[in-house]
Structures are given as C-alpha cells and as structure tokens.
Design a protein around this motif. Structure first.
Motif, PDB file in Angstrom:
ATOM      1  N   ILE A 197      22.675   6.389   0.742  1.00 47.63           N
ATOM      2  CA  ILE A 197      22.025   5.193   1.276  1.00 47.63           C
ATOM      3  C   ILE A 197      21.877   4.144   0.176  1.00 47.63           C
ATOM      4  CG2 ILE A 197      19.926   4.275   2.326  1.00 47.63           C
ATOM      5  CD1 ILE A 197      19.462   6.951   3.624  1.00 47.63           C
ATOM      6  N   VAL A 198      22.197   2.921   0.510  1.00 46.79           N
ATOM      7  CA  VAL A 198      21.990   1.773  -0.375  1.00 46.79           C
ATOM      8  C   VAL A 198      20.769   1.016   0.135  1.00 46.79           C
ATOM      9  CG1 VAL A 198      22.961  -0.364  -1.264  1.00 46.79           C
ATOM     10  CG2 VAL A 198      24.448   1.614  -0.905  1.00 46.79           C
ATOM     11  N   TRP A 199      19.741   0.906  -0.696  1.00 48.38           N
ATOM     12  CA  TRP A 199      18.507   0.241  -0.294  1.00 48.38           C
ATOM     13  C   TRP A 199      18.553  -1.241  -0.657  1.00 48.38           C
ATOM     14  CZ3 TRP A 199      16.145   3.315   2.866  1.00 48.38           C
ATOM     15  CH2 TRP A 199      16.145   4.703   2.641  1.00 48.38           C
ATOM     16  N   HIS A 200      17.626  -1.982  -0.103  1.00 47.21           N
ATOM     17  CA  HIS A 200      17.512  -3.407  -0.412  1.00 47.21           C
ATOM     18  C   HIS A 200      17.288  -3.592  -1.913  1.00 47.21           C
ATOM     19  CE1 HIS A 200      16.010  -7.543  -0.387  1.00 47.21           C
ATOM     20  NE2 HIS A 200      16.561  -7.656   0.828  1.00 47.21           N
ATOM     21  N   ARG A 201      17.817  -4.666  -2.430  1.00 46.86           N
ATOM     22  CA  ARG A 201      17.803  -4.881  -3.888  1.00 46.86           C
ATOM     23  C   ARG A 201      16.394  -5.014  -4.450  1.00 46.86           C
ATOM     24  NH1 ARG A 201      21.937  -7.396  -1.466  1.00 46.86           N
ATOM     25  NH2 ARG A 201      24.041  -6.938  -2.199  1.00 46.86           N
ATOM     26  N   CYS A 202      15.443  -5.453  -3.632  1.00 45.24           N
ATOM     27  CA  CYS A 202      14.085  -5.611  -4.143  1.00 45.24           C
ATOM     28  C   CYS A 202      13.439  -4.265  -4.453  1.00 45.24           C
ATOM     29  CB  CYS A 202      13.228  -6.396  -3.161  1.00 45.24           C
ATOM     30  SG  CYS A 202      12.708  -5.459  -1.719  1.00 45.24           S
ATOM     31  N   PHE A 203      13.996  -3.175  -3.923  1.00 51.06           N
ATOM     32  CA  PHE A 203      13.458  -1.842  -4.201  1.00 51.06           C
ATOM     33  C   PHE A 203      14.119  -1.206  -5.418  1.00 51.06           C
ATOM     34  CE2 PHE A 203      13.039  -2.176   0.542  1.00 51.06           C
ATOM     35  CZ  PHE A 203      11.669  -2.352   0.541  1.00 51.06           C
ATOM     36  N   ASN A 204      14.949  -1.985  -6.126  1.00 52.41           N
ATOM     37  CA  ASN A 204      15.623  -1.507  -7.332  1.00 52.41           C
ATOM     38  C   ASN A 204      16.442  -0.242  -7.070  1.00 52.41           C
ATOM     39  OD1 ASN A 204      14.486  -3.573  -8.937  1.00 52.41           O
ATOM     40  ND2 ASN A 204      12.610  -2.375  -9.168  1.00 52.41           N
ATOM     41  N   GLU A 205      17.071  -0.234  -5.880  1.00 48.96           N
ATOM     42  CA  GLU A 205      17.953   0.874  -5.490  1.00 48.96           C
ATOM     43  C   GLU A 205      17.239   2.220  -5.492  1.00 48.96           C
ATOM     44  OE1 GLU A 205      20.833   0.229  -4.288  1.00 48.96           O
ATOM     45  OE2 GLU A 205      20.751  -1.894  -4.795  1.00 48.96           O
ATOM     46  N   THR A 206      15.923   2.226  -5.314  1.00 44.97           N
ATOM     47  CA  THR A 206      15.175   3.479  -5.240  1.00 44.97           C
ATOM     48  C   THR A 206      14.601   3.650  -3.840  1.00 44.97           C
ATOM     49  OG1 THR A 206      13.144   2.397  -6.012  1.00 44.97           O
ATOM     50  CG2 THR A 206      14.574   3.411  -7.684  1.00 44.97           C
ATOM     51  N   HIS A 207      14.207   4.850  -3.551  1.00 44.16           N
ATOM     52  CA  HIS A 207      13.648   5.167  -2.243  1.00 44.16           C
ATOM     53  C   HIS A 207      12.410   4.328  -1.978  1.00 44.16           C
ATOM     54  CE1 HIS A 207      11.301   8.385   0.232  1.00 44.16           C
ATOM     55  NE2 HIS A 207      11.617   7.336   0.957  1.00 44.16           N
ATOM     56  N   PRO A 208      12.414   3.455  -0.959  1.00 43.93           N
ATOM     57  CA  PRO A 208      11.239   2.618  -0.687  1.00 43.93           C
ATOM     58  C   PRO A 208      10.058   3.458  -0.211  1.00 43.93           C
ATOM     59  CG  PRO A 208      13.209   1.791   0.423  1.00 43.93           C
ATOM     60  CD  PRO A 208      13.528   3.160  -0.061  1.00 43.93           C
ATOM     61  N   ILE A 209       8.891   2.944  -0.467  1.00 41.37           N
ATOM     62  CA  ILE A 209       7.654   3.579  -0.016  1.00 41.37           C
ATOM     63  C   ILE A 209       6.978   2.636   0.963  1.00 41.37           C
ATOM     64  CG2 ILE A 209       5.392   4.438  -0.741  1.00 41.37           C
ATOM     65  CD1 ILE A 209       6.611   5.082  -3.440  1.00 41.37           C
ATOM     66  N   SER A 210       6.519   3.184   2.071  1.00 35.49           N
ATOM     67  CA  SER A 210       5.829   2.372   3.070  1.00 35.49           C
ATOM     68  C   SER A 210       4.538   3.082   3.457  1.00 35.49           C
ATOM     69  CB  SER A 210       6.718   2.156   4.302  1.00 35.49           C
ATOM     70  OG  SER A 210       6.137   1.218   5.178  1.00 35.49           O
ATOM     71  N   VAL A 211       3.493   2.773   2.735  1.00 30.59           N
ATOM     72  CA  VAL A 211       2.184   3.378   2.973  1.00 30.59           C
ATOM     73  C   VAL A 211       1.124   2.288   2.928  1.00 30.59           C
ATOM     74  CG1 VAL A 211       2.816   5.645   2.057  1.00 30.59           C
ATOM     75  CG2 VAL A 211       1.885   3.916   0.514  1.00 30.59           C
ATOM     76  N   CYS A 212       0.022   2.512   3.622  1.00 32.14           N
ATOM     77  CA  CYS A 212      -1.086   1.559   3.589  1.00 32.14           C
ATOM     78  C   CYS A 212      -1.851   1.678   2.286  1.00 32.14           C
ATOM     79  CB  CYS A 212      -2.015   1.799   4.775  1.00 32.14           C
ATOM     80  SG  CYS A 212      -3.452   0.712   4.827  1.00 32.14           S
ATOM     81  N   THR A 213      -1.968   2.916   1.781  1.00 30.25           N
ATOM     82  CA  THR A 213      -2.695   3.190   0.554  1.00 30.25           C
ATOM     83  C   THR A 213      -1.851   4.107  -0.306  1.00 30.25           C
ATOM     84  OG1 THR A 213      -4.769   3.079   1.802  1.00 30.25           O
ATOM     85  CG2 THR A 213      -4.873   4.029  -0.405  1.00 30.25           C
ATOM     86  N   ASP A 214      -1.878   3.879  -1.612  1.00 30.25           N
ATOM     87  CA  ASP A 214      -1.167   4.779  -2.509  1.00 30.25           C
ATOM     88  C   ASP A 214      -1.671   6.197  -2.317  1.00 30.25           C
ATOM     89  OD1 ASP A 214       0.303   2.733  -3.555  1.00 30.25           O
ATOM     90  OD2 ASP A 214      -1.078   2.354  -5.208  1.00 30.25           O
ATOM     91  N   SER A 215      -0.790   7.143  -2.522  1.00 28.94           N
ATOM     92  CA  SER A 215      -1.121   8.540  -2.285  1.00 28.94           C
ATOM     93  C   SER A 215      -2.310   8.984  -3.133  1.00 28.94           C
ATOM     94  CB  SER A 215       0.092   9.424  -2.596  1.00 28.94           C
ATOM     95  OG  SER A 215       1.138   9.188  -1.686  1.00 28.94           O
TER      96      SER A 215
END
Length: 833
Positions: free
Chosen positions: A482-500
C-alpha cells in the motif's frame, strides 16, 4: 443485471426476450433471440456532457455480444443485437424507456403489442441505484422482479479493514440520507462492538443543481470541506454512487478558488465499490493528489482476453456504427470534429488518430473496470441461461420454428436456468449465482496511486473472501504494497480520537464525547495494564508483583534466610563461633573446677549456665534454612525454654549471693535457705513455667510453615508462622520478667564483697539482655521477610554474648592469664582487708 447501488453484487431481473441497461446517462438495449443488426443510437446533443469513463461500460457490452455471436457453441443460429436509449439521469425518462421496452417496436403503446414484437427477457440496469429502482417499479408489475442488493459483504469488508489498521475514529460521507440510514442501521452496532466510533456523518448534496442561483451548493460544499478538514479523523468512509467522485473532486477544489481558508490535509479515503475514479471534461486539469493512497473496494475483476485490443481498435474513422464515439472522442481528447455547417472551428481539431492509451485514468481506462466486468459477466450469464433453455428441446440445432418457440418462453423459465448458471468466462473466473440469484463474487481491495500528470493506477492490495471460515479471516491485505498519502510520510496512518493509553495506564471516558475519546490515567497500586488502551487496570496474581512502570507482572522471588546467602552465612558463622567459645569456656571451667574462682557463686549453676548458653547459640541455627514443620515447632519453643533456663540460672546466682550474705548475720533465719536446694528449685521452677507456656502454645496454635505472599512486595517469603502471636509474646514476656527480676536483685547486691559476689557482672549482663530484647520487639514487628528472622537471631546472639562476656570473661581472665590470683587467701584478703 443491475450494477446500481452495489455493483460488486450483480443482480438480475427476471429474464425475458430483451436485455435493457442504463450506463451513466446512456441506456443500452440487448435483444434476444430475435436477430437484430447493431443499430446506432440517437446522436447526443452538442450541449450534452459525456462522462467519458462510462463509455467503457458500453464497449464492454458490445464486446461481450460480439464474442457470443462469434461463438457457435453458445447460441448457434442466433445473432444478438442491441438498441440504446438515453435516460438523462431522469426518473421520467427512465420510466419512459422502460415502458418502451414493453411496447411494440418503434411504437410507444404500453401493454399493447402488435406487428413486429420484441419479448423482454432480461434487463441491465443503470449505474445508479435510483435508476435501477425506477426500472424495477415497472418491471415488477410484469413479474420481472429485481433482486434487493446485498451490501453485507462490502460492509463486512469495511469493518475488517478498519479493524486491521486500527482506525477507530472515522468520518462517514454518503450520497443521500437513505444511504446514511442504511449504513448506520447495518454498521453502527458492529462498529461499536469493535471499538470504532464516528467523528462525523455527512451527506454529499449531489442532488443540488450546480446552476443554483442562491449559492446554496457553494455554501454546502464549503461546509462539507471545512468539516472534513477540521476533524481529527484521518480515515473517511465514502459510500456513494458511480459519479460521487465528481462531486467530491469539486468540494476538494474549493480552496483553489478561495471559497474557504481551511487548509487541505491528507486523508485516507475508503471508497465503496460503487464509486469510480472519473472526471468531467472541465475537471480534467484539476489536481487529483487528494486521493493519493485512497483504498477502494471493487468487484473482483480480471483482465478479459482481447478487450484491450478491442479498445485499441476503436476510433472515429474505423468505427462507423458507434453513435457515441465522436462525442466521447471530442470530450476525452478536448478536441472538435470539423463540420460543414460551421465556418470557424474553435479548439483543437480531432484527427481520429489519437490514442486511448494516452488518456489519464479519470478520463478513460484501458483495463476493464469492475463495473464493466460485471456487465460483461451479466451478458454471458443470460446467454448461457438461454443456451441451457434451448438445450431442453429435442433438436439442438434450432430451426425457424424452434427460434420462435424460444422467443415465446416466459421470463421465469429463463430465470430458473439463470439460477443454475455456472460457467468460466474468458478471463478464467468462475461465474455462479446463489439461490437468491446473487452473483457469487468477492471484492478486491484496491489502492489508488496518483501522479502529478493527473493519471493514476490501481494496485490490488488485498481481497475479501466469501467463504472464509470466520469473519476475522474474511479479509487479506498486503500492507507492504500500500502507498499512503504523502502527508503520512509513507507510514501507516493513525486515525484515533485520543492517542493510545500505553501499558501502565487505563482509559477514562471524556464526558460528552464519543467512547473513542478518553483520557489516560496511571494504574493504581497493586494493579497493572499490559496492553494499549485497556479499559481497566487489572489485579495481578499473588505470586507476582508489578514492574515500576505498571506494565508487566514479574514473578516474585522465593526467599528465606538460607545458608547460601551472605547474611545467613554471617549469622551461622557467628552462632558457631560463639558456641565454640562457650564450649571452650566450659572446658576451662571443667579443667579448673577445683579452683576458688570456679567454686565461687555456685559451681553447678555456672556449669548449667554455660551449657544453656551453648544451646542458646546453637538454637540460632534453627532459624536459618528453609522452614520445615519440625523446625517451625522447635525454633521458638526451644529458644524460649533454653533462654529461660539461662536467665533462671542468673536469678539463682544472684539470690544465692544475697542469701549467703544475709545468712552470715547472727541469728539470721535465712541460713536454712542457703544451698543447692534453693538454686535448683529456682532454676527448675522458673524453667517449668516457661515449659508450660510453650506446651500450651503447641497445643492451642502451634507454629507452622507459611508462604508469605504479601509481607514483601517483590518476594514470596518462606517463613514460620508463629501460630498464636499471643503465646509467642507471653513466652517472650515471661523471659523478660525473669531478666528484670535478675536485674533488680543483682542491682541491690552489687556492693557485696567480690570474692563471693557476681552481682555487678550480672547487673551489667541483665542490663544488656533487657536492652536487646526491649529493642527487639519494635524491630521485630517492623521488619519483614527473612529480616524478621535475622533480627531474632541477632538478638539471641547479642543477649547470649552479653551474658557470656559479663559473667565468664573476668573469671577466664584470672584462670588463664592471672592464675596466681586464683587463690582463696588473695581473694579474701583483697575483699576484707
């Protein structure tokens, strides 16, 4: 076949004699079994806007019909043809076109057929679910029903995708309120069960006219853009129709025309299978980088052999029977065809030699898309159903009469064969249907990779399996592809309301916020959390203790005062050394038993005292080593009795000195108490009381081996439980009482003559003895684990050594170092001169 609200699941109307399909704003008619030549549709008006991407769907239909007509094994002696109607994405035109299918050819007389007739067999609906529903409203009256779409597989895929990437804070956009309600009805309980919540739910206002004079469309578009870009969710599910991407592109274009000051950001777009990446002609130069890294679901498709070559052969010059190609060509390549009616031509001239392969993906694709693949399979499915129906006749080669007989078949006859359809298409895929006439096909998971030149490629990165053993195995993803959007620096994006909340912390819900939004609090004492985002910290096992960061449970170390550790070795060495010294003193006294200094103050009591002190030192060894049952029973009772004997000897010695001096006074009645009987009685009686206490202790609640799991935070202590603490302190208190009594008597007799008097030494020894054991009690109670045992051993050794040193060191000094002083005359003269 209707790739409408869910193109990933092909739905079939009850078969008839004509197949009707709506592709974008174009309608397609396929006639069977009556042989028709291909008829060009009515040319589109010059003002119409063609969605060029939809042209491939038309060509997929044409390509499938040509293949069937050229294959003598499917429908021999039958040539398929087609007509096309344009419904202009209008309900009225859709109903009109559907009724024309039920009328006499070229005459609009619903429910009445005469002259040359066409019998409807099957229908291919439009790309939009609304179009398909309009068609179904008419066809169901004639018992040509439409199957209800089944979105459950795609919904399951979305859920598993969110779970796989741990996206628990998502946004949701749908075309209309009906889709919002459908999604929430099916998905909201599943999302909640999986710990996923919605950051927002919005509706794309596609039904608003772009010619809105009041500017409502601009206002709604800006509101949608600001909402999407301001929310913290990085994953956004978009549930729409085939053309939804056109509206989304317009919304994302608003910042470039300065309708909003909100800055765009990277988002992981999760698109349903209905949505195609397409564009209108005026959008061709718009940037598409906002969709870089998007993940979409697509009906499983494969490369159909010969289709690319078929597309490469299409051009306005060589294709004369295609009424759409000139309009498509002009808008796809941004050129115009010269016309004799116009003197001046504005724009580039279409040569007809332009290459379809040079068009960017949003305009046209050379690979067969999922929608086109579904249309291709639909045509073949109906053809195979007709083939099976024709095979039921007695003669496999149909004459004209048989052809008419097939034409008179009712729709449900073909429909029954359609349910039994199972065949391999030219792409090598097996095409089959379940009992509900739903195409048995999974989904491909596709990653969109865009480029600055406005083109894109689809990268297949996974799929959804229909026959997976469990729901959590229904999806497989090649995450590395998978190629992610460039703003994620080619890393797995995180989508959470609060950091873990990391291990060592637990979640606490924020008031007034969705359950995905929470605060993190450290675990309290005696509780840990070993995973991220734990709702509660949990109690660890008794034989474990928490790490300093409260992340893990560490097994407690099993400890006891052993002979293998420095503390145990030191105490054991001290006990043996003191025992050896005591034995040496006892030997010296035994060797010089007839000397005056040994005889002074009752020689027998000295021997008993030395022997009891020897056993006192040796009793300390009972406290070292792994606690066993016998050891626990002996250690405290033996210590109490032996020490009571020693202290009783000290008391007897003091009483002997006092009574001896009192007996020397004329007329004293105390003389009869002086002698061995008194000392023996004191020692026996005092020791007997302590023995009775210990026997009662053993009878009521004896000591026993115990595993102390809570006395030390990081250790499991193997120890001897005293059984009855009351009896333990009774024995200790009685021993203290004897010591105080000895101290009191000795203190009063301290000034008697030295030759007969040990009172001074007994006073000092008892003072030290009492000091040791008085300090023992608080120290014993405050210490834990093996150090409790070490405190008691130290007290035994210290108090015994004090008695040994104070009482016997002066005598040993005289016996060994100053033997010339060990004479009766010298002792008497020294004290009575």
């Amino acid at each position: 076949m209707v790739p409408g609200s869910n193109p990933g699941i092909c739905r079939y109307y009850q078969p008839g004699d004509i197949i009707f399909g709506s592709i974008g704003s174009q309608s397609i008619i396929l006639s069977s079994p009556k042989a028709f030549d291909q008829q060009p549709p009515q040319t589109l008006s010059e003002e119409s806007i063609v969605v060029t991407k939809n042209y491939q769907h038309t060509l997929a239909l044409v390509f499938a019909i040509n293949e069937i007509n050229e294959n003598p094994k499917i429908l021999p002696n039958v040539t398929l043809g087609f007509h096309m109607y344009d419904i202009y994405s209008s309900a009225a035109f859709t109903y009109h076109a559907t009724m024309k299918l039920l009328s006499t050819r070229d005459r609009f007389i619903p429910n009445y057929k005469c002259d040359f007739q066409d019998n409807l067999i099957s229908v291919i609906g439009g790309l939009h679910s609304e179009t398909s529903h309009h068609i179904a409203n008419v066809l169901s009256i004639y018992k040509i029903p439409q199957m209800v779409p089944n979105d459950s597989i795609q919904f399951l895929g979305i859920l598993q995708l969110l779970i796989h990437f741990k996206w628990i804070w998502i946004g949701f956009i749908a075309d209309d309120n009906e889709k919002v309600e459908m999604f929430l009805q099916h998905m909201l309980p599943l999302l909640s069960q999986s710990g996923i919540c919605l950051a927002f739910v919005e509706t794309c206002l596609q039904n608003l006219s772009f010619d809105d004079e009041n500017g409502d469309i601009i206002k709604k578009g800006v509101e949608l853009f600001d909402r999407v870009m301001s929310i913290t969710a990085n994953a956004l599910v978009c549930y729409g129709e085939a053309d939804s991407i056109i509206f989304l592109r317009w919304v994302l274009y608003l910042p470039e025309v300065e309708y909003t000051t909100q800055m765009p950001r990277g988002i992981v777009w999760i698109l349903t299978a209905q949505i195609e990446f397409k564009t209108l002609s005026y959008q061709r130069d718009w940037d598409i980088q906002a969709f870089h890294g998007a993940i979409s679901f697509s009906i499983h498709s494969n490369e159909v052999q010969g289709f690319r070559e078929f597309l490469q052969g299409r051009n306005p010059s060589s294709t004369t029977d295609d009424g759409f190609i000139r309009d498509f060509w002009g808008q796809a390549f941004g050129c115009v065809f010269p016309s004799s009616a116009l003197d001046d031509v504005v724009g580039d001239i279409c040569t007809g030699d332009e290459s379809l392969e040079n068009l960017p993906g949003p305009i046209f694709e050379m690979s067969m898309t999922g929608h086109s693949y579904c249309i291709y399979n639909a045509v073949y499915a109906v053809a195979h159903a007709l083939h099976m129906l024709s095979s039921t006749s007695k003669h496999r080669t149909m004459a004209e009469g048989e052809r008419k007989k097939l034409q008179r078949n009712q729709p449900w006859q073909v429909h029954n064969f359609l349910k039994q359809g199972l065949f391999n298409n030219s792409a090598g895929d097996v095409v089959s249907f379940d009992q509900n006439r739903v195409l048995v096909a999974g989904f491909d998971i596709v990653n969109w990779v865009t480029f600055p030149n406005k083109s894109f490629v689809r990268v297949k990165v996974g799929n959804i399996h229909l026959k997976a053993p469990s729901e959590d195995q229904a999806i497989s993803i090649k995450e590395d592809a998978i190629v992610w959007h460039r703003c994620f620096n080619e890393t797995h994006p995180i989508s959470v309301c609060t950091d873990s909340c990391f291990p060592g912390y637990s979640k606490k819900k924020k008031e007034g916020e969705p359950f995905c939004c929470y605060d993190c609090f450290p675990c309290p004492e005696e509780r840990i959390s070993d995973k991220n985002d734990m709702a509660e910290c949990f109690q660890y096992q008794e034989d474990h203790y928490p790490s300093k960061d409260k992340k893990t449970c560490i097994p407690k170390l099993v400890t006891f005062l052993s002979y293998e550790e420095p503390l145990g070795i030191s105490l054991a060495t001290a006990a043996l050394s003191c025992s050896l010294i005591t034995a040496l003193v006892l030997g010296i006294f035994a060797k010089h038993y007839d000397t005056p200094i040994v005889k002074a103050n009752n020689r027998s009591l000295s021997y008993i005292l030395l022997i009891s002190l020897l056993f006192c030192f040796l009793s300390a060894l009972l406290f070292i080593g792994r606690p066993e049952k016998v050891m626990c029973l002996l250690r405290q009772t033996a210590f109490a009795i032996i020490f009571s004997v020693a202290v009783s000897c000290m008391l007897a010695k003091t009483l002997t000195v006092v009574l001896a001096f009192m007996a020397t006074k004329p007329g004293s009645r105390v003389r009869k108490w002086v002698g061995r009987k008194l000392s023996t009685s004191v020692v026996i009686s005092c020791s007997f009381i302590q023995t009775a206490i210990c026997i009662t202790w053993l009878a009521i609640s004896p000591p026993f081996p115990n595993v102390g799991k809570h006395s030390m935070p990081n250790e499991i202590v193997l120890e001897c439980n005293e059984g009855s603490s009351t009896m333990f302190f009774c024995a200790l208190g009685y021993m203290g009482f004897l010591a105080l009594a000895s101290f009191t008597v000795a203190f009063h007799a301290r000034k008697l003559p030295d030759s007969f008097n040990e009172a001074k030494f007994i006073t000092f020894s008892m003072l030290g003895f009492c000091s040791v054991w008085f300090s023992f009690v608080p120290t014993y109670l405050s210490s834990k684990g093996k150090y409790t045992v070490a405190v008691q051993i130290f007290s035994i050794l210290a108090s015994s050594s004090g008695v040994m040193g104070c009482i016997f060191s002066p005598k040993c000094y005289v016996i060994v170092i100053k033997p010339h002083l060990n004479k009766r005359e010298l002792l008497i003269s020294k004290n009575f001169k």
